[in-house]
Design a protein around this motif. Structure first.
Motif, PDB file in Angstrom:
ATOM      1  N   SER A  96      11.822   4.869   4.426  1.00  0.00           N
ATOM      2  CA  SER A  96      11.519   5.859   3.499  1.00  0.00           C
ATOM      3  C   SER A  96      12.620   5.986   2.388  1.00  0.00           C
ATOM      4  N   ASP A 156       0.920  -1.342   0.042  1.00  0.00           N
ATOM      5  CA  ASP A 156       0.047   0.010  -0.031  1.00  0.00           C
ATOM      6  C   ASP A 156       0.862   1.111  -0.040  1.00  0.00           C
ATOM      7  N   ASP A 157       2.252   1.288   0.117  1.00  0.00           N
ATOM      8  CA  ASP A 157       2.948   2.524   0.005  1.00  0.00           C
ATOM      9  C   ASP A 157       4.496   2.013  -0.354  1.00  0.00           C
ATOM     10  N   SER A 194       6.999   3.168  -1.195  1.00  0.00           N
ATOM     11  CA  SER A 194       7.911   4.054  -0.890  1.00  0.00           C
ATOM     12  C   SER A 194       8.628   3.686   0.518  1.00  0.00           C
ATOM     13  N   GLN A 195       7.973   2.730   1.217  1.00  0.00           N
ATOM     14  CA  GLN A 195       8.531   1.953   2.606  1.00  0.00           C
ATOM     15  C   GLN A 195       8.749   0.691   2.259  1.00  0.00           C
ATOM     16  N   ARG A 226      10.972  -0.535   8.723  1.00  0.00           N
ATOM     17  CA  ARG A 226      10.358   0.265   7.698  1.00  0.00           C
ATOM     18  C   ARG A 226      11.213   1.456   7.215  1.00  0.00           C
TER      19      ARG A 226
END
Length: 139
Positions: free
Chosen positions: A139, A85-86, A88-89, A137
């Motif tokens: 970024s 769902d992200d 970038s993580q 996690r």
């Protein structure tokens, strides 16, 4: 993370932030940069394979003699994948070699029991207990 190399670099960044010294180890013919690394901290050094995925599943090639390429040459396996769902993580987990090898042996046996031992074996290590750290996690 847009590609495999970025994910591997994120793994190295996390390890360095956690106090590990990281050295890239040359792999075999055609191996990706940072697919094998040597990490050290507090006098302990470990050889690691970094496996990346988008599906959460990883694979190691099993030879006819029962050994696994790469897996049988390392002490830890680091699994890294972007969050669905992200992207970038990145979720990063480290496992001891015996845990991963055992999972692949069980998977191979299940395939063999169904006359499918010749097909590639894939496992998803995400829910397993990790050695070192898990679910970090970046970024």
């Amino acid at each position: 993370m847009n590609n495999d190399r970025e994910v591997r670099k994120a793994v190295v960044s996390l390890l360095e932030r956690e106090g590990f010294s990281v050295t890239s180890q040359p792999g075999g013919k055609g191996s990706r940069d940072l697919s094998r690394i040597r990490i050290s901290k507090n006098g302990e050094a470990l050889t690691c394979a970094i496996k990346t995925s988008t599906s959460g599943r990883i694979s190691f090639v099993r030879d006819t003699d029962g050994t696994f390429r790469v897996l049988d040459e390392v002490e830890r396996v680091i699994h890294a994948h972007p969050l669905a769902d992200d992207p970038s993580q990145v979720v990063i987990s480290m496992f001891d070699q015996a845990t991963i090898r055992n999972a692949f042996e069980r998977n191979y046996q299940a395939l063999t029991d169904h006359d499918m031992g010749h097909i590639p074996s894939w496992v998803n290590p995400d829910p397993w207990p990790a050695a070192g750290f898990s679910d970090t996690r970046l970024s």
